[in-house]
Write an enzyme that holds these catalytic residues in place. Structure first.
Site, PDB file in Angstrom:
ATOM      1  N   HIS A 119       2.234   1.644  -3.512  1.00 14.78           N
ATOM      2  CA  HIS A 119       1.152   1.968  -4.440  1.00 14.78           C
ATOM      3  C   HIS A 119       0.752   3.439  -4.310  1.00 14.78           C
ATOM      4  CE1 HIS A 119      -2.791   0.985  -6.463  1.00 14.78           C
ATOM      5  NE2 HIS A 119      -3.156   2.053  -5.770  1.00 14.78           N
ATOM      6  N   GLU A 120       0.528   3.890  -3.076  1.00 15.70           N
ATOM      7  CA  GLU A 120       0.054   5.262  -2.859  1.00 15.70           C
ATOM      8  C   GLU A 120       1.164   6.294  -3.100  1.00 15.70           C
ATOM      9  OE1 GLU A 120      -2.949   5.356  -3.018  1.00 15.70           O
ATOM     10  OE2 GLU A 120      -3.786   3.672  -1.926  1.00 15.70           O
ATOM     11  N   ILE A 121       2.396   5.984  -2.739  1.00 14.36           N
ATOM     12  CA  ILE A 121       3.503   6.916  -3.019  1.00 14.36           C
ATOM     13  C   ILE A 121       3.734   7.011  -4.524  1.00 14.36           C
ATOM     14  CG2 ILE A 121       5.997   7.305  -2.725  1.00 14.36           C
ATOM     15  CD1 ILE A 121       5.609   6.238   0.209  1.00 14.36           C
ATOM     16  N   CYS A 160       0.823  -1.217   0.000  1.00 19.53           N
ATOM     17  CA  CYS A 160       0.000   0.000   0.000  1.00 19.53           C
ATOM     18  C   CYS A 160       0.856   1.266   0.000  1.00 19.53           C
ATOM     19  CB  CYS A 160      -0.950   0.010   1.191  1.00 19.53           C
ATOM     20  SG  CYS A 160      -2.278  -1.208   1.052  1.00 19.53           S
TER      21      CYS A 160
END
Length: 163
Positions: A131-133, A128
């Site tokens: 993915h988010e970075i 996560c």
């Protein structure tokens, strides 16, 4: 607390790097709360400010062990070991695919008050974070797929969107 409209793929804003947060105030705390509400409504387990059209480096995760907010996160270390994990996006609902990511990482970030923090993670939380970075850096998750897989996934999404 507001559920904000989501930016949907292929909106070009999803490919733009987000700007660093400079003000740690009530507006930022409200954004984090709105991101949480929007993510739960989607539903999802992670969301960034760019997912709601705001170009700021803010991530909210809820992996079932408490909500965490990350401001200006950056990856400072990655393990050589890799794992495959099924990923998707609140901006591209209904489709997912396996993405290869580092099994363990360390990030540096600020909390909602501006305090510097570090966190090591593995498994789902590490996936996560990456993915988010990536999203904050303007790299939409499907860019991590082969061209063929990406084209098939986009066609599936377009078909779902028309239905």
């Amino acid at each position: 607390m507001t559920v904000r409209p989501l930016v949907r793929y292929p909106d070009p804003r999803l490919a733009l790097p987000a700007q660093p947060v400079l003000l740690f105030d009530d507006v930022l705390r409200e954004l984090a709360q709105d991101l949480l509400e929007t993510m739960h409504a989607a539903p999802g387990i992670g969301i960034t400010a760019p997912h709601v059209g705001i170009s700021q480096r803010v991530v909210v995760l809820d992996l079932g062990d408490g909500v965490r907010s990350y401001v200006n996160p950056e990856i400072v270390w990655t393990s050589p070991e890799m794992i495959l994990h099924k990923e998707g996006s609140v901006s591209m609902p209904g489709v997912n695919d396996d993405v290869e990511r580092h099994a363990r990482i360390r990030i540096r970030y600020q909390d909602l008050d501006g305090n510097a923090q570090t966190e090591e993670s593995d498994g789902l939380r590490a996936v996560c974070h990456q993915h988010e970075i990536d999203q904050l850096n303007g790299v939409f998750w499907i860019r991590r797929l082969s061209r063929l897989k990406r084209e098939r996934l986009v066609k599936r999404f377009e078909k779902l969107s028309r239905a």
